[in-house]
Design an enzyme around this catalytic site. Structure first.
Site, PDB file in Angstrom:
ATOM      1  N   ASN A 115      38.430  36.195  28.615  1.00 36.53           N
ATOM      2  CA  ASN A 115      37.837  36.471  29.935  1.00 36.53           C
ATOM      3  C   ASN A 115      36.411  37.011  29.800  1.00 36.53           C
ATOM      4  OD1 ASN A 115      40.312  35.845  31.217  1.00 36.53           O
ATOM      5  ND2 ASN A 115      41.076  37.892  30.738  1.00 36.53           N
TER       6      ASN A 115
ATOM      7  N   HIS B  70      48.280  39.989  40.451  1.00 39.11           N
ATOM      8  CA  HIS B  70      48.455  40.425  39.066  1.00 39.11           C
ATOM      9  C   HIS B  70      49.512  41.533  38.949  1.00 39.11           C
ATOM     10  CE1 HIS B  70      47.108  42.583  35.337  1.00 39.11           C
ATOM     11  NE2 HIS B  70      47.047  41.320  34.919  1.00 39.11           N
TER      12      HIS B  70
ATOM     13  N   GLU C 139      43.508  39.123  45.662  1.00 42.69           N
ATOM     14  CA  GLU C 139      42.491  39.026  44.601  1.00 42.69           C
ATOM     15  C   GLU C 139      41.377  38.081  45.032  1.00 42.69           C
ATOM     16  OE1 GLU C 139      44.303  37.944  40.849  1.00 42.69           O
ATOM     17  OE2 GLU C 139      45.927  39.374  41.150  1.00 42.69           O
TER      18      GLU C 139
ATOM     19  N   SER D 234      44.196  35.276  38.740  1.00 43.53           N
ATOM     20  CA  SER D 234      43.967  35.295  37.297  1.00 43.53           C
ATOM     21  C   SER D 234      44.567  34.118  36.542  1.00 43.53           C
ATOM     22  CB  SER D 234      44.501  36.601  36.707  1.00 43.53           C
ATOM     23  OG  SER D 234      45.867  36.758  37.008  1.00 43.53           O
TER      24      SER D 234
ATOM     25  N   ASP E 139      41.086  42.866  44.708  1.00 48.42           N
ATOM     26  CA  ASP E 139      40.873  42.993  43.260  1.00 48.42           C
ATOM     27  C   ASP E 139      39.919  41.883  42.817  1.00 48.42           C
ATOM     28  OD1 ASP E 139      40.939  43.186  40.547  1.00 48.42           O
ATOM     29  OD2 ASP E 139      43.120  43.149  40.342  1.00 48.42           O
TER      30      ASP E 139
ATOM     31  N   HIS F 266      38.436  38.927  38.256  1.00 48.64           N
ATOM     32  CA  HIS F 266      37.918  37.685  37.652  1.00 48.64           C
ATOM     33  C   HIS F 266      36.741  37.099  38.435  1.00 48.64           C
ATOM     34  CE1 HIS F 266      41.082  37.352  34.618  1.00 48.64           C
ATOM     35  NE2 HIS F 266      41.837  37.943  35.525  1.00 48.64           N
TER      36      HIS F 266
ATOM     37  N   LYS G 129      36.296  42.126  31.707  1.00 53.56           N
ATOM     38  CA  LYS G 129      36.254  40.660  31.642  1.00 53.56           C
ATOM     39  C   LYS G 129      34.786  40.216  31.539  1.00 53.56           C
ATOM     40  CE  LYS G 129      40.724  40.812  33.809  1.00 53.56           C
ATOM     41  NZ  LYS G 129      41.475  41.034  32.574  1.00 53.56           N
TER      42      LYS G 129
HETATM   43  C1  LIG Z   1      43.623  40.328  38.569  1.00 53.97           C
HETATM   44  C2  LIG Z   1      43.668  41.369  37.516  1.00 53.97           C
HETATM   45  N1  LIG Z   1      43.642  42.654  37.884  1.00 53.97           N
HETATM   46  C3  LIG Z   1      43.679  43.638  36.967  1.00 53.97           C
HETATM   47  C4  LIG Z   1      43.741  43.355  35.625  1.00 53.97           C
HETATM   48  C5  LIG Z   1      43.818  44.472  34.631  1.00 53.97           C
HETATM   49  O1  LIG Z   1      42.567  44.696  34.086  1.00 53.97           O
HETATM   50  P1  LIG Z   1      42.411  45.374  32.638  1.00 53.97           P
HETATM   51  O2  LIG Z   1      42.588  44.269  31.646  1.00 53.97           O
HETATM   52  O3  LIG Z   1      41.036  45.922  32.648  1.00 53.97           O
HETATM   53  O4  LIG Z   1      43.467  46.397  32.525  1.00 53.97           O
HETATM   54  C6  LIG Z   1      43.736  42.048  35.205  1.00 53.97           C
HETATM   55  C7  LIG Z   1      43.724  41.763  33.733  1.00 53.97           C
HETATM   56  O5  LIG Z   1      44.388  41.080  33.133  1.00 53.97           O
HETATM   57  C8  LIG Z   1      43.727  41.020  36.166  1.00 53.97           C
HETATM   58  O6  LIG Z   1      43.773  39.743  35.794  1.00 53.97           O
END
Ligand SMILES: Cc1ncc(COP(=O)(O)O)c(C=O)c1O
Length: 394
Positions: free
Chosen positions: A45, A131, A177, A181, A206, A209, A240
């Protein structure tokens, strides 16, 4: 004594759901070294190729010289060092909000923030493809949780009507989101905001990405659609496209002050190393610059090359949102778990690292290869991968 977990592990193996860690003996980048070989990396990522850039390395090294390694304690006890403070003001400015708060990871941001905002007598309406960190945060909050089908505004509306009827005084939080993801698509954000306003709900978006990828200077989907002021909680991660690690929440001053006082994953953990905050600050500063915007455009050029070169296979969807956008994530949905594992292995024999994504990361029977492209890839690497995928499809 019997090993307690052997049977459970065997059950995972028999369903092609067993996972192993792969050792990588190099930094992240378009190519990575495993034991004895170099793989072209389409699994990361690190969308802008910043994770191993001199920009971030230098910022971290300088911060280590000044602040050392460990933060010593949690932020409220003794760990709020200047790099954390500087990073938070830069994030707030970049996202156009009054304030920001950083967490040790995006996961920690989600599981700390959601339970701080909603509790037992409240309601959360969550997109089905959200996620795991958002799901876990929602469960931890104790609020009544309803999941709506992916990007289905009609169902969201009926859930909102239900919530207002059954829980007239509750806080209702919608969670979605900017870029999903494992699917790489985007939500119909403007329409969703119209709904949220009609029902007086709160919205947590969120941008994990989307940050660094979507919107002017990589400020995310909210900035692209100019709707940031309608979103109460803008969450994201530094791990990411920003190439570091850590999570953040941007929003009003009172939201951030509340999180400092109530988000358990912020309060009860040692602050992230100050050098990481300094590196993330360098990434945000870079993204805000003309040079950073050029890097983001380079990524979109790479995405375009990939989209045009992908073989026409069922399940292989060049993702585009309703707004015509999309992302750096391209899933090839094959369904069967074993098939996905075999395809990933076949690409590995051609020295391409493309992960097979399976349950529980995605639903049962919707296993896939997940191809992520980066500004660090060159034309030849992308076209070679697409050729290998075409061979796999025939
Ligand atoms: C949509 C989403 N939110 C949150 C996270 C978590 O982020 P981090 O990897 O910084 O813990 C991810 C990571 O995989 C994600 O894809």
């Amino acid at each position: 004594m019997n090993d307690l977990f052997q049977d459970q592990l065997q059950a995972l193996r028999s369903r092609s759901l067993h996972r192993r860690l792969r050792e990588i003996g190099s930094a992240q980048g378009a190519q990575v070294a495993t034991v004895g070989r170099t793989l072209t990396n389409f699994s990361s990522n690190d969308y802008l190729g910043l994770a191993n850039s001199s920009l971030l390395r230098d910022a971290a090294t300088a911060a280590i010289a000044e602040f050392g390694i460990g933060a010593g304690a949690s932020r409220l006890i003794s760990g709020t060092q200047s790099p954390h403070v500087r990073l938070e003001s830069a994030l707030a400015k970049w996202k156009g909000t009054s304030a920001a708060l950083c967490f040790a990871s995006g996961y920690a941001a989600a599981v700390g923030t959601i339970p701080a905002i909603v509790q037992k007598n409240d309601v959360i309406l969550l997109d089905k493809l959200c996620h795991a960190s958002l799901i876990d945060g929602a469960r931890l909050s104790g609020a009544t949780l309803r999941v709506f089908p992916h990007n289905h505004l009609g169902k969201l509306e009926s859930h909102l009507q239900w919530a207002r009827r059954e829980y007239p005084d509750a806080r209702v939080l919608i969670v979605t989101e900017s870029v999903f993801s494992m699917d790489g698509d985007c939500p119909p954000l403007e329409e969703l905001i119209v709904l949220k306003k009609r029902f007086g709900a709160l919205l947590l978006l969120d941008e994990a990405h989307a940050i660094g990828v979507v919107g002017p200077n990589g400020r995310g989907l909210a900035a692209e659609l100019r709707v940031g002021h309608d979103i109460e909680i803008q969450m994201g991660t530094l791990s990411k496209a920003l190439g570091v690690s850590g999570g953040y929440v941007c929003g009003s001053r009172s939201l951030i002050e509340w999180l400092v006082n109530r988000a358990r994953s912020f309060i009860f953990t040692t602050a992230p190393p100050p050098a990481l905050a300094a590196a993330a600050l360098a990434a945000v500063t870079f993204l805000s610059s003309e040079e950073g915007e050029k890097r983001r455009q380079l990524l979109w050029n790479r995405i375009k090359i990939l989209r045009e070169a992908l073989p026409p296979c069922p399940g292989l969807i060049p993702t585009k949102s309703d707004q015509g956008g999309g992302s750096a994530i391209h899933p090839w949905i094959v369904g069967d778990e074993q098939t996905a594992v075999e395809m990933s292995r076949a690409l590995l024999t051609e020295n391409f690292l493309v992960p097979a994504i399976r349950y529980p990361t995605v639903g049962k029977g919707s296993a896939r290869l997940r191809v992520t492209v980066s500004a660090a890839h060159d034309d030849v690497q992308i076209r070679s991968l697409c050729d290998a995928m075409a061979r796999l499809a025939t």
